[in-house]
Motif scaffolding. Structure first.
Motif, PDB file in Angstrom:
ATOM      1  N   ALA A   1      -7.925  17.331 -30.435  1.00 27.94           N
ATOM      2  CA  ALA A   1      -7.751  17.085 -29.298  1.00 27.94           C
ATOM      3  C   ALA A   1      -8.607  15.725 -28.587  1.00 27.94           C
ATOM      4  O   ALA A   1      -7.841  15.200 -27.913  1.00 27.94           O
ATOM      5  CB  ALA A   1      -7.981  18.421 -28.196  1.00 27.94           C
ATOM      6  N   ALA A   2      -9.511  15.688 -29.298  1.00 27.20           N
ATOM      7  CA  ALA A   2     -10.430  14.501 -28.972  1.00 27.20           C
ATOM      8  C   ALA A   2      -9.980  13.217 -29.363  1.00 27.20           C
ATOM      9  O   ALA A   2     -10.220  12.118 -29.185  1.00 27.20           O
ATOM     10  CB  ALA A   2     -11.837  14.712 -29.521  1.00 27.20           C
ATOM     11  N   LEU A   3      -8.852  13.416 -30.402  1.00 23.32           N
ATOM     12  CA  LEU A   3      -8.114  11.944 -30.633  1.00 23.32           C
ATOM     13  C   LEU A   3      -7.779  11.309 -29.428  1.00 23.32           C
ATOM     14  O   LEU A   3      -7.188  10.324 -29.658  1.00 23.32           O
ATOM     15  CB  LEU A   3      -7.149  12.345 -31.516  1.00 23.32           C
ATOM     16  CG  LEU A   3      -7.356  12.477 -33.257  1.00 23.32           C
ATOM     17  CD1 LEU A   3      -6.303  13.229 -33.872  1.00 23.32           C
ATOM     18  CD2 LEU A   3      -8.129  11.314 -33.789  1.00 23.32           C
ATOM     19  N   PHE A   4      -7.502  11.998 -28.183  1.00 23.31           N
ATOM     20  CA  PHE A   4      -7.220  11.543 -26.865  1.00 23.31           C
ATOM     21  C   PHE A   4      -8.163  10.346 -26.616  1.00 23.31           C
ATOM     22  O   PHE A   4      -7.615   9.339 -26.243  1.00 23.31           O
ATOM     23  CB  PHE A   4      -7.232  12.361 -26.046  1.00 23.31           C
ATOM     24  CG  PHE A   4      -7.084  12.015 -24.606  1.00 23.31           C
ATOM     25  CD1 PHE A   4      -5.572  11.527 -24.228  1.00 23.31           C
ATOM     26  CD2 PHE A   4      -8.223  12.016 -23.723  1.00 23.31           C
ATOM     27  CE1 PHE A   4      -5.644  10.979 -23.007  1.00 23.31           C
ATOM     28  CE2 PHE A   4      -7.875  11.116 -22.523  1.00 23.31           C
ATOM     29  CZ  PHE A   4      -6.780  10.663 -22.083  1.00 23.31           C
ATOM     30  N   ALA A   5      -9.326  10.291 -27.230  1.00 22.51           N
ATOM     31  CA  ALA A   5     -10.464   9.344 -27.171  1.00 22.51           C
ATOM     32  C   ALA A   5     -10.054   8.079 -27.372  1.00 22.51           C
ATOM     33  O   ALA A   5      -9.984   6.970 -27.018  1.00 22.51           O
ATOM     34  CB  ALA A   5     -11.691   9.731 -27.251  1.00 22.51           C
ATOM     35  N   PRO A   6      -9.696   7.941 -28.733  1.00 23.62           N
ATOM     36  CA  PRO A   6      -9.270   6.710 -29.556  1.00 23.62           C
ATOM     37  C   PRO A   6      -8.006   6.430 -28.833  1.00 23.62           C
ATOM     38  O   PRO A   6      -7.892   5.026 -28.809  1.00 23.62           O
ATOM     39  CB  PRO A   6      -9.312   6.823 -31.147  1.00 23.62           C
ATOM     40  CG  PRO A   6      -9.436   8.456 -31.203  1.00 23.62           C
ATOM     41  CD  PRO A   6     -10.229   8.887 -29.943  1.00 23.62           C
ATOM     42  N   LEU A   7      -6.995   7.136 -28.690  1.00 22.06           N
ATOM     43  CA  LEU A   7      -5.944   6.886 -28.164  1.00 22.06           C
ATOM     44  C   LEU A   7      -6.189   6.044 -26.822  1.00 22.06           C
ATOM     45  O   LEU A   7      -5.460   4.950 -26.573  1.00 22.06           O
ATOM     46  CB  LEU A   7      -4.907   7.982 -27.745  1.00 22.06           C
ATOM     47  CG  LEU A   7      -3.854   8.006 -26.670  1.00 22.06           C
ATOM     48  CD1 LEU A   7      -2.766   7.002 -27.208  1.00 22.06           C
ATOM     49  CD2 LEU A   7      -3.341   9.318 -26.589  1.00 22.06           C
ATOM     50  N   HIS A   8      -6.982   6.614 -25.987  1.00 26.52           N
ATOM     51  CA  HIS A   8      -7.268   5.913 -24.713  1.00 26.52           C
ATOM     52  C   HIS A   8      -7.903   4.663 -24.755  1.00 26.52           C
ATOM     53  O   HIS A   8      -7.587   3.655 -24.220  1.00 26.52           O
ATOM     54  CB  HIS A   8      -8.217   7.159 -24.016  1.00 26.52           C
ATOM     55  CG  HIS A   8      -9.035   6.324 -22.892  1.00 26.52           C
ATOM     56  ND1 HIS A   8     -10.080   5.731 -23.044  1.00 26.52           N
ATOM     57  CD2 HIS A   8      -8.530   6.093 -21.574  1.00 26.52           C
ATOM     58  CE1 HIS A   8     -10.685   5.278 -21.653  1.00 26.52           C
ATOM     59  NE2 HIS A   8      -9.794   5.302 -20.761  1.00 26.52           N
ATOM     60  N   GLU A   9      -9.078   4.467 -25.438  1.00 28.07           N
ATOM     61  CA  GLU A   9      -9.780   3.264 -26.005  1.00 28.07           C
ATOM     62  C   GLU A   9      -8.894   2.197 -26.523  1.00 28.07           C
ATOM     63  O   GLU A   9      -8.914   1.243 -26.020  1.00 28.07           O
ATOM     64  CB  GLU A   9     -10.827   3.515 -26.722  1.00 28.07           C
ATOM     65  CG  GLU A   9     -11.871   2.405 -27.054  1.00 28.07           C
ATOM     66  CD  GLU A   9     -12.717   2.303 -25.850  1.00 28.07           C
ATOM     67  OE1 GLU A   9     -13.178   0.954 -25.413  1.00 28.07           O
ATOM     68  OE2 GLU A   9     -12.932   3.284 -24.978  1.00 28.07           O
ATOM     69  N   THR A  10      -8.047   2.342 -27.332  1.00 30.72           N
ATOM     70  CA  THR A  10      -7.035   1.614 -28.009  1.00 30.72           C
ATOM     71  C   THR A  10      -5.782   0.983 -26.806  1.00 30.72           C
ATOM     72  O   THR A  10      -5.671  -0.096 -27.123  1.00 30.72           O
ATOM     73  CB  THR A  10      -6.244   2.038 -29.395  1.00 30.72           C
ATOM     74  OG1 THR A  10      -5.622   3.359 -28.874  1.00 30.72           O
ATOM     75  CG2 THR A  10      -7.392   2.360 -30.201  1.00 30.72           C
ATOM     76  N   CYS A  11      -5.596   1.884 -25.758  1.00 31.56           N
ATOM     77  CA  CYS A  11      -4.874   1.386 -25.224  1.00 31.56           C
ATOM     78  C   CYS A  11      -5.342   0.198 -24.115  1.00 31.56           C
ATOM     79  O   CYS A  11      -4.533  -0.872 -23.828  1.00 31.56           O
ATOM     80  CB  CYS A  11      -4.510   2.380 -24.004  1.00 31.56           C
ATOM     81  SG  CYS A  11      -3.382   3.491 -24.429  1.00 31.56           S
ATOM     82  N   HIS A  12      -6.556  -0.094 -24.155  1.00 29.77           N
ATOM     83  CA  HIS A  12      -7.381  -1.150 -23.544  1.00 29.77           C
ATOM     84  C   HIS A  12      -7.650  -2.346 -24.559  1.00 29.77           C
ATOM     85  O   HIS A  12      -8.445  -3.466 -24.171  1.00 29.77           O
ATOM     86  CB  HIS A  12      -8.634  -0.684 -22.871  1.00 29.77           C
ATOM     87  CG  HIS A  12      -8.477   0.203 -21.697  1.00 29.77           C
ATOM     88  ND1 HIS A  12      -7.986  -0.109 -20.502  1.00 29.77           N
ATOM     89  CD2 HIS A  12      -8.358   1.327 -21.704  1.00 29.77           C
ATOM     90  CE1 HIS A  12      -7.810   0.749 -19.495  1.00 29.77           C
ATOM     91  NE2 HIS A  12      -8.259   1.887 -20.054  1.00 29.77           N
ATOM     92  N   TYR A  13      -7.459  -1.956 -25.890  1.00 28.79           N
ATOM     93  CA  TYR A  13      -7.752  -3.059 -27.065  1.00 28.79           C
ATOM     94  C   TYR A  13      -9.480  -3.309 -26.933  1.00 28.79           C
ATOM     95  O   TYR A  13      -9.713  -4.478 -27.447  1.00 28.79           O
ATOM     96  CB  TYR A  13      -6.918  -4.247 -26.908  1.00 28.79           C
ATOM     97  CG  TYR A  13      -5.563  -4.337 -27.050  1.00 28.79           C
ATOM     98  CD1 TYR A  13      -4.842  -3.950 -28.002  1.00 28.79           C
ATOM     99  CD2 TYR A  13      -4.717  -4.387 -25.683  1.00 28.79           C
ATOM    100  CE1 TYR A  13      -3.436  -4.015 -28.056  1.00 28.79           C
ATOM    101  CE2 TYR A  13      -3.314  -4.133 -25.606  1.00 28.79           C
ATOM    102  CZ  TYR A  13      -2.798  -4.099 -26.978  1.00 28.79           C
ATOM    103  OH  TYR A  13      -1.372  -3.951 -27.226  1.00 28.79           O
ATOM    104  N   THR A  14      -9.841  -2.394 -26.546  1.00 33.87           N
ATOM    105  CA  THR A  14     -11.527  -2.375 -26.789  1.00 33.87           C
ATOM    106  C   THR A  14     -12.070  -1.551 -27.777  1.00 33.87           C
ATOM    107  O   THR A  14     -13.053  -1.616 -28.134  1.00 33.87           O
ATOM    108  CB  THR A  14     -12.061  -1.906 -25.493  1.00 33.87           C
ATOM    109  OG1 THR A  14     -11.458  -0.440 -25.157  1.00 33.87           O
ATOM    110  CG2 THR A  14     -11.775  -2.872 -24.553  1.00 33.87           C
TER     111      THR A  14
END
Length: 310
Positions: free
Chosen positions: A70-83
């Motif tokens: 479920a914590a894969l949400f974190a890299p999903l979120h971070e990559t949305c900002h290209y950061t």
């Protein structure tokens, strides 16, 4: 010490201007790769734990695997900002893959999330407020169990296959064809991989290593996400409309430093590995700084129960 080294001077009642925080905009492929490798290692290790656990420990092991998945949400979120990475391609590829286990789509979520940043806590325009936060204990439990989440993801799949995303105002018509194509490819790949895994390893493996962990892990992610804005101001003030949570290092590691959430909302260009530095600048100005997720939810449930009696 120079002004640059010391960081920006805070004005009373205000956060530093974005240009004053640009010294923290240091994106790194190496940092992103290390965090991604750690996360992948935890997925493999938790899956191995499910495989070797005696029957009476299988469910706890699945919960642990579910938390990590479920914590894969974190890299999903971070990559949305290209950061997450310096490379835009690395952000897109890693983010797109990280979205699949939870039936998400990176291109769709990016549009959703950027609208959330643009209209944070605006009840009329913030897509995260549709539906609004649970107003009573029954709605709270329903949200946490994850039923609305799974319904929402399957609805996105269905609308993507129909080729009609008009129900989502934040999807620009010019972007819709790319998002539709991404949804179709991602959902088809997810189903194909699940079927292949079932045929090769047995359907019990699909249940033990994917379906079960996802169903058990998503409620914990729902609990986590509820703390980010619930009870904060419904206005454009980044110091008051978002909550930062001071939590244990393993949680920050697993969630790619997202508990520093007010800092992220104020300066979404700051990569995950510099958010702690941003917190050092802002900590005395933030209106909502929690000291633990369990404590926050205990208090929140108490408030919901009191509201019901009232």
């Amino acid at each position: 010490m120079s002004a640059t080294m010391a960081g920006p001077a805070l004005r009373d009642g205000a956060a530093p201007k974005p240009r004053e925080m640009m010294h923290l905009n240091t994106r790194s492929d190496a940092r992103g790769a290390v965090r991604a490798a750690v996360h992948l290692g935890l997925i493999v290790a938790s899956g191995a734990l499910v495989a070797v656990s005696p029957w009476w420990l299988v469910v706890p092991a699945m919960v642990l695997a579910g938390v990590v998945q479920a914590a894969l949400f974190a890299p999903l979120h971070e990559t949305c900002h290209y950061t997450a990475f310096k490379s835009r391609r690395a952000n897109a590829v890693v983010g797109w893959l990280a979205a699949l286990p939870a039936l998400r789509n990176w291109h769709f979520y990016q549009q959703f999330h950027l609208a959330h940043h643009k209209h944070t806590q605006n009840p009329e325009h913030d897509p995260e407020l549709s539906p609004p936060p649970p107003g009573d204990l029954a709605a709270y439990v329903y949200r946490v169990v994850g039923v609305p989440y799974w319904v929402a993801q399957l609805t996105v799949w269905a609308r993507g296959w129909r080729g009609d995303l008009s129900a989502y105002w934040f999807i620009h018509p010019a972007s819709a064809p790319r998002v539709v194509a991404s949804i179709r490819v991602g959902s088809a790949l997810t189903v194909v991989l699940a079927v292949v895994a079932g045929l090769v390893f047995g359907w019990s493996s699909v249940l033990l290593f994917w379906v079960g962990p996802q169903l058990l892990g998503q409620p914990l992610l729902r609990l986590y996400l509820l703390t980010e804005h619930t009870g904060c101001t419904e206005d454009a003030n980044g110091l008051t409309n978002t909550r930062t949570m001071l939590t244990a290092a393993p949680v920050r590691l697993l969630m790619w430093e997202m508990p520093f959430h007010a800092e992220h909302h104020l300066y979404p260009f700051i990569p995950f590995h510099r958010l702690r530095d941003a917190h050092a600048v802002l900590r005395d100005r933030l209106a909502h700084v929690g000291t633990g997720y369990a404590a926050w939810h205990v208090e929140h449930v108490r408030e919901l129960r009191q509201a019901r009696r009232g």
